[in-house]
Design a protein around this motif. Structure first.
Motif, mmCIF file in Angstrom:
data_model
loop_
_atom_site.group_PDB
_atom_site.id
_atom_site.type_symbol
_atom_site.label_atom_id
_atom_site.label_comp_id
_atom_site.label_asym_id
_atom_site.label_seq_id
_atom_site.Cartn_x
_atom_site.Cartn_y
_atom_site.Cartn_z
ATOM 1 N N ASP A 483 0.815 -1.215 0.000
ATOM 2 C CA ASP A 483 0.000 0.000 0.000
ATOM 3 C C ASP A 483 0.849 1.267 0.000
ATOM 4 O O ASP A 483 0.404 2.318 -0.474
ATOM 5 N N ARG A 511 -7.735 -2.195 -3.016
ATOM 6 C CA ARG A 511 -7.633 -0.818 -3.502
ATOM 7 C C ARG A 511 -6.360 -0.613 -4.310
ATOM 8 O O ARG A 511 -6.365 0.091 -5.331
ATOM 9 N N LEU A 593 -15.356 -1.236 -5.180
ATOM 10 C CA LEU A 593 -14.225 -0.471 -5.703
ATOM 11 C C LEU A 593 -14.271 -0.389 -7.226
ATOM 12 O O LEU A 593 -13.970 0.660 -7.807
ATOM 13 N N GLU A 597 -14.361 3.163 -9.161
ATOM 14 C CA GLU A 597 -13.063 3.557 -9.689
ATOM 15 C C GLU A 597 -12.943 3.415 -11.209
ATOM 16 O O GLU A 597 -12.150 4.113 -11.823
#
Length: 715
Positions: A483, A511, A593, A597
């Motif tokens: 991340d 993510r 997501l 997105e």
């Protein structure tokens, strides 16, 4: 791995001593909050909305529970009266009272829907049995089958709970505290499956250690891998575990029973202050304790199996009076005048996620007394004692069989150890790869898998590698490292490093996968031969507040096309898009997501690429180092296709665009062709089986090719 999410306050508490407790409601995600002696609330945890509320004129003495069999709420009033009411009843004071002739300590709801009634003398039975036998208790109090186990005037019962053994037997467990000497003792007994009455005598374990100046600070029962276990934490920060074995003889004095084996030392909390702990899941306990600097408190999740802390949550203020409850995947912690709700997640256990998470920067360079297990009865060890006799190889032979047998005896300890080292080296597979970025006099040993030789060793560029090594040394897990490093790699357009990162680490957050997928879909122009990589100082400054790319910044990824050029040699197998599609993911987390997105047009382009991977006999996804043995490219492609269609299902169904319809029809026809092929293979399976068994077609008539008979219609 376990993870604690952000906590929130559910409701204020006037006095924690008057707070009777919480229990699970019939509604999913709802709890029954016995807020005070006269107030009962049913609250939904997700939105904190009040579902039901009642007030009573009589004082409650135990938390209210829900009886799933009778579909009624059950409450204890004045320790000897029970009322039952439905959810739609407005005034519970009008509900019928049932009088008991023994003091009721607590009510528990079991996983099979039964309600367990626990009396203050330590005995118990089901609610149905208690209602039937209450008159017999009044008429013949001396003839009660279950003899009292605890004297309520001399001891108090704490932390009543039930557990299930591996054989399916249900146990009642609670801790008995002596009011005079404050000595704690664990009592547990198996229960009858029908009436939930104790079967046999209570087993007892006294919670004490032989060492002086060592006090018990916390205890609980946890569902372990081998069954329920007793977990205790002591003032010297040691944790002990004792398996609750029903077959062991507990007829002796409780002092003779051990508190179990020493498993680890919990150095990150202050055990000089009282702490609270509870078993929340299999092999997991939650501990609320004071910080080491005595400023604030810490809530941590401890894995008993791996003996490691896997999640932590910090609080600004520590309260000595705290209590725990667990409802589904929520920890409810009452401390001070606040009832806090801490959601938690426990995913599939992977040892790779824990590598490096327990490191500390201030490791002592000496062996202290914490590394010595003083409480074990026997420490296993091996040592070489004595002297070996000098012998030579001798050959024994017989004239009859003319066979030679050799008996080899090691002449020294060094020879034996050398032979062992040879065996070890023969069983370890090591790939030696030269990293051109390192100086000639520097050698680094790494244990990692290189599944795809075309992208080279899974070592990043110099600055990225230095930054990642620093994170690994500080104890960050794989998900935290990815991340932090992936957004920086995306900003630097380091395509090859991104691909290596996805293959090097097995656990990537959803993510980060979506951000990398957007980057792979946006790449249209050829990559420059030399990407701009920030220096190590810039990386360290960005790691604290790094964020993944926002979906609203559309100018950054204006041209969203399938990735068609990278600095990797073989495009058909090794492009970044295929590497992203090969990563493991959580479907429930990925769906929202993808909706937020990625746009619908990009999803349609990605469906074309997935359809090409499904049809083309050569193109396929690459396996990752963790699933190289069980990876199936077609299965992963189908998983992504269903995921994309589900994420935009309503838009696809309501769309009137002919292009969308053509793509869906093409997918439908492709799936139907695959299904037809599977049906043909299924019909062909018996014939192949007959051929494999050597059975011919003897029963069928053989055709003669020398002549044929035909019928011709002349008129």
């Amino acid at each position: 791995m376990a993870k604690l999410l952000a906590y929130y306050s559910l409701c204020p508490i006037n006095d924690i001593r008057e707070f009777l407790g919480l229990s699970c409601d019939v509604g999913s995600g709802c709890i029954i909050n016995t807020l005070g002696r006269n107030i009962i609330q049913v609250v939904k945890l997700s939105n904190q909305k009040l579902q039901h509320s009642w007030t009573s004129l009589e004082r409650l003495t135990s938390k209210v529970v829900y009886d799933f069999r009778s579909e009624r709420y059950v409450g204890v009033f004045g320790s000897r009266y029970i009322r039952c009411w439905t959810a739609d009843q407005i005034d519970i004071n009008k509900a019928k009272r049932v009088k008991f002739f023994r003091n009721i300590l607590e009510l528990l709801t079991l996983d099979n829907g039964q309600v367990l009634v626990v009396y203050d003398d330590g005995t118990c039975e089901s609610l149905e049995s208690a209602v039937v036998t209450r008159n017999e208790d009044r008429k013949h109090p001396d003839s009660i089958p279950c003899k009292p186990n605890v004297d309520p005037t001399r001891a108090s019962i704490q932390q009543v709970c039930t557990a299930v053994t591996t054989n399916g037997d249900r146990l009642l467990t609670y801790f008995v505290k002596d009011l005079e000497c404050s000595m704690m003792e664990l009592n547990f007994v198996p229960l009858n499956k029908e009436n939930l009455k104790p079967v046999g005598e209570f087993r007892k374990i006294k919670l004490e250690r032989r060492e002086r100046n060592v006090q018990l600070v916390g205890q609980c029962i946890v569902d372990g891998s081998g069954g329920p276990s007793l977990i205790t934490i002591w003032s010297d920060k040691r944790i002990f575990a004792q398996f609750l074995n029903l077959e062991e003889d507990y007829t002796a004095e409780p002092q003779s029973k051990s508190i179990g084996n020493f498993i680890s030392i919990l150095n990150m909390i202050n055990t000089g202050q009282p702490l609270s702990m509870i078993g929340i899941s299999k092999d997991y306990i939650a501990v609320y304790a004071s910080n080491l600097n005595q400023e604030g408190a810490t809530l941590l999740l401890y894995n008993v199996q791996f003996k490691a802390v896997q999640a932590k949550q910090f609080f600004k203020v520590y309260f000595s009076n705290s209590r725990f409850w667990v409802c589904e995947n929520h920890i409810l912690l009452a401390f001070g005048q606040t009832l806090a709700v801490v959601p938690f997640k426990i995913s599939k256990e992977q040892l790779s996620d824990m590598v490096g998470t327990q490191k500390s920067l201030d490791l002592p360079n000496y062996v202290d007394n914490e590394s010595i297990n003083e409480d074990c009865d026997y420490n296993e060890g091996y040592s070489f004692m004595g002297h070996l006799v000098n012998t030579v190889d001798r050959i024994e032979s017989t004239d009859e069989e003319q066979k030679t047998e050799k008996f080899k005896v090691f002449e020294s300890l060094e020879t034996f150890e050398e032979s062992l080292r040879i065996v070890y080296r023969s069983n370890i597979q090591v790939d030696i790869v030269r990293d051109e970025t390192l100086p000639e006099d520097v050698v680094q040993m790494r244990m990692m898998s290189n599944v795809d030789r075309s992208i080279g060793p899974l070592i990043f560029s110099e600055n990225f590698e230095t930054f990642v090594n620093e994170l690994e040394e500080r104890g960050f897990c794989e998900m935290e490292i990815s991340d932090k490093i992936i957004p920086i790699m995306l900003e630097a357009n380091a395509t090859l490093d991104i691909a290596k990162c996805l293959k090097r680490y097995s656990t990537i957050s959803e993510r980060a996968l979506v951000a990398t997928l957007k980057y792979a879909l946006a790449c249209k122009e050829p990559q420059p031969s030399k990407v701009e990589i920030p220096d190590i100082q810039s990386l360290l400054l960005k790691c604290s507040d790094v964020k993944l790319p926002d979906s609203k910044q559309k100018e950054e990824f204006s041209n969203q096309y399938i990735l068609d050029c990278h600095d990797i040699s073989d495009q058909a197998r090794n492009d970044l898009l295929n590497i992203v599609l090969s990563c493991s993911l959580n479907r429930s987390v990925m769906l929202p997501l993808l909706r937020s997105e990625i746009e619908l047009n990009t999803v349609l382009d990605l469906l074309d690429h997935l359809l090409f991977l499904l049809i083309d006999p050569v193109a396929q996804l690459m396996e990752s180092p963790t699933n190289s043995d069980s990876f199936d490219s077609d299965e992963k492609v189908i998983e992504w296709i269903t995921l994309l269609i589900d994420s935009y299902y309503q838009q696809i169904v309501l769309s009137r665009d002919n292009i969308v319809k053509e793509k869906i029809v093409t997918l439908k026809n492709t799936v139907e062709r695959h299904i037809d092929s599977l049906r043909e293979l299924k019909s062909l399976a018996p014939k192949i089986q007959r051929l494999a068994e050597g059975k011919g077609r003897d029963n069928e008539r053989q055709s003669n090719q020398w002549y044929s008979v035909e019928t011709i219609q002349l008129y």
